[in-house]
Design a protein around this motif. Structure first.
Motif, PDB file in Angstrom:
ATOM      1  N   SER A 171       0.823  -1.210   0.000  1.00 45.09           N
ATOM      2  CA  SER A 171       0.000   0.000   0.000  1.00 45.09           C
ATOM      3  C   SER A 171       0.858   1.261   0.000  1.00 45.09           C
ATOM      4  CB  SER A 171      -0.933   0.007   1.215  1.00 45.09           C
ATOM      5  OG  SER A 171      -1.917  -0.991   1.102  1.00 45.09           O
ATOM      6  N   THR A 172       1.936   1.247   0.777  1.00 47.11           N
ATOM      7  CA  THR A 172       2.840   2.408   0.812  1.00 47.11           C
ATOM      8  C   THR A 172       3.419   2.678  -0.564  1.00 47.11           C
ATOM      9  OG1 THR A 172       3.410   2.050   3.136  1.00 47.11           O
ATOM     10  CG2 THR A 172       4.974   3.313   1.809  1.00 47.11           C
ATOM     11  N   LEU A 173       3.826   1.624  -1.244  1.00 46.79           N
ATOM     12  CA  LEU A 173       4.398   1.773  -2.580  1.00 46.79           C
ATOM     13  C   LEU A 173       3.338   2.243  -3.581  1.00 46.79           C
ATOM     14  CD1 LEU A 173       6.528  -1.495  -2.552  1.00 46.79           C
ATOM     15  CD2 LEU A 173       7.457   0.835  -2.613  1.00 46.79           C
ATOM     16  N   VAL A 174       2.183   1.603  -3.561  1.00 45.66           N
ATOM     17  CA  VAL A 174       1.125   1.938  -4.512  1.00 45.66           C
ATOM     18  C   VAL A 174       0.614   3.360  -4.295  1.00 45.66           C
ATOM     19  CG1 VAL A 174      -1.276   1.416  -5.135  1.00 45.66           C
ATOM     20  CG2 VAL A 174       0.407  -0.437  -4.963  1.00 45.66           C
ATOM     21  N   ASP A 175       0.454   3.745  -3.032  1.00 43.00           N
ATOM     22  CA  ASP A 175      -0.084   5.078  -2.733  1.00 43.00           C
ATOM     23  C   ASP A 175       0.826   6.198  -3.223  1.00 43.00           C
ATOM     24  OD1 ASP A 175      -2.242   3.884  -1.581  1.00 43.00           O
ATOM     25  OD2 ASP A 175      -1.631   4.228   0.494  1.00 43.00           O
ATOM     26  N   ALA A 176       2.103   5.885  -3.401  1.00 41.56           N
ATOM     27  CA  ALA A 176       3.054   6.911  -3.849  1.00 41.56           C
ATOM     28  C   ALA A 176       3.028   7.104  -5.360  1.00 41.56           C
ATOM     29  CB  ALA A 176       4.464   6.532  -3.418  1.00 41.56           C
ATOM     30  N   LEU A 177       2.358   6.194  -6.077  1.00 44.70           N
ATOM     31  CA  LEU A 177       2.380   6.233  -7.533  1.00 44.70           C
ATOM     32  C   LEU A 177       1.220   7.055  -8.086  1.00 44.70           C
ATOM     33  CD1 LEU A 177       3.281   2.505  -8.275  1.00 44.70           C
ATOM     34  CD2 LEU A 177       4.817   4.459  -7.990  1.00 44.70           C
ATOM     35  N   PRO A 178       1.433   7.744  -9.197  1.00 46.01           N
ATOM     36  CA  PRO A 178       0.386   8.587  -9.778  1.00 46.01           C
ATOM     37  C   PRO A 178      -0.708   7.755 -10.460  1.00 46.01           C
ATOM     38  CG  PRO A 178       2.316   8.597 -11.192  1.00 46.01           C
ATOM     39  CD  PRO A 178       2.697   7.843  -9.955  1.00 46.01           C
ATOM     40  N   SER A 179      -1.825   8.405 -10.692  1.00 49.82           N
ATOM     41  CA  SER A 179      -2.922   7.767 -11.409  1.00 49.82           C
ATOM     42  C   SER A 179      -2.454   7.280 -12.770  1.00 49.82           C
ATOM     43  CB  SER A 179      -4.072   8.765 -11.578  1.00 49.82           C
ATOM     44  OG  SER A 179      -5.111   8.212 -12.344  1.00 49.82           O
ATOM     45  N   GLY A 180      -2.954   6.110 -13.171  1.00 44.24           N
ATOM     46  CA  GLY A 180      -2.542   5.533 -14.447  1.00 44.24           C
ATOM     47  C   GLY A 180      -1.368   4.585 -14.327  1.00 44.24           C
ATOM     48  N   SER A 181      -0.803   4.475 -13.116  1.00 46.60           N
ATOM     49  CA  SER A 181       0.274   3.519 -12.871  1.00 46.60           C
ATOM     50  C   SER A 181      -0.305   2.115 -12.776  1.00 46.60           C
ATOM     51  CB  SER A 181       1.023   3.873 -11.584  1.00 46.60           C
ATOM     52  OG  SER A 181       1.677   5.131 -11.693  1.00 46.60           O
TER      53      SER A 181
END
Length: 261
Positions: A171-181
């Motif tokens: 979740s920490t990794l995913v939450d840092a990524l922009p939309s469309g990742s």
């Protein structure tokens, strides 16, 4: 890492997942302690390693064909051609790839991971997925977090039992990524071949490596709140897009790709 920093010592007295995986793939960059673990695993373990690798090839090639040109690959492992950047840069020569692993032996082979096409970029950091903020901080220096990034976690998260907060880390990794990742993940199953899963877990444990194999529903939790790409969470050979599927075969590996809002 810079040339001035001391290179970490490789522990040849204890097995490491990256080196056991290398042995399963038929590689030579492993030690007797790693081979000892690999030799006690059932033959299906070699199939699983091959299936993992093939899934990574298909998923990253598909993402590149969709225009994704930035990849953060955690749990890279010892380089095995073709590497992720070679796959995506054949399709998008300007693609940028950041590799991460926690085994010092991978650092010794990082040169193979850093031979990018001139139009693109590859970089390598020695770090542990259990420290996601450190990885993200480094990645921000090489990837544009204002544009989509593909996060690749291939055969990694089953090395984090539940007491190591695997879902929180992802979740920490995913939450840092922009939309469309996108999140690309494969994971050993506990509910497909239960006796084999128990045997593999026990043999790794003898080498001091804890495993946390998971059910299909538990693997699906890593994708909570994301848009799963068809065909969803399936076995590794069952995941393919826009190409002919691989030969059907049994597999104890779940795999999926999902889009981040």
């Amino acid at each position: 890492m810079t040339a001035e920093e001391p290179r970490p010592t490789i522990d040849t007295g204890n097995p490491h997942p990256a080196r056991v995986y290398d042995w399963l793939l038929g590689g030579k960059d492993n030690y007797p302690v790693d081979e000892a673990v690999g030799e006690k695993l059932p033959p299906e373990a070699k199939d699983a390693a091959r299936q993992n690798r093939a899934f990574m090839h298909r998923a990253t090639a598909w993402l590149a064909s969709q225009g994704v040109d930035q990849f953060l690959d955690i749990g890279t492992g010892i380089p095995t051609a073709p590497n992720l950047h070679q796959i995506v840069q054949r399709i998008v020569p300007s693609a940028r790839v950041v590799y991460t692993d926690n085994d010092p032996i991978v650092l010794r082979h990082a040169e193979a991971l850093l031979i990018s096409r001139p139009e693109g970029m590859t970089d390598y950091i020695q770090a542990d997925v259990r420290e996601p903020l450190e990885i993200l901080e480094h990645a921000r220096g090489h990837l544009d977090f204002e544009r989509p990034i593909a996060l690749s976690l291939i055969a990694l998260m089953h090395f984090l039992p539940d007491d190591q907060d695997p879902y929180g880390i992802v979740s920490t990794l995913v939450d840092a990524l922009p939309s469309g990742s996108h999140l690309v993940l494969s994971h050993a199953a506990s509910d497909l071949y239960t006796e084999l899963a128990e045997l593999v877990t026990a043999e790794y444990a003898k080498g001091g490596i804890r495993l946390g194999f998971r059910t299909r529903a538990e693997v699906g939790r890593f994708f909570d709140g994301l848009d799963l790409v068809e065909p969803g969470v399936v076995t590794a050979p069952e995941w393919f897009k826009d190409t002919a599927g691989p030969e059907a075969e049994g597999s104890g590996i779940y795999a999926a790709v999902a889009r981040i809002h």
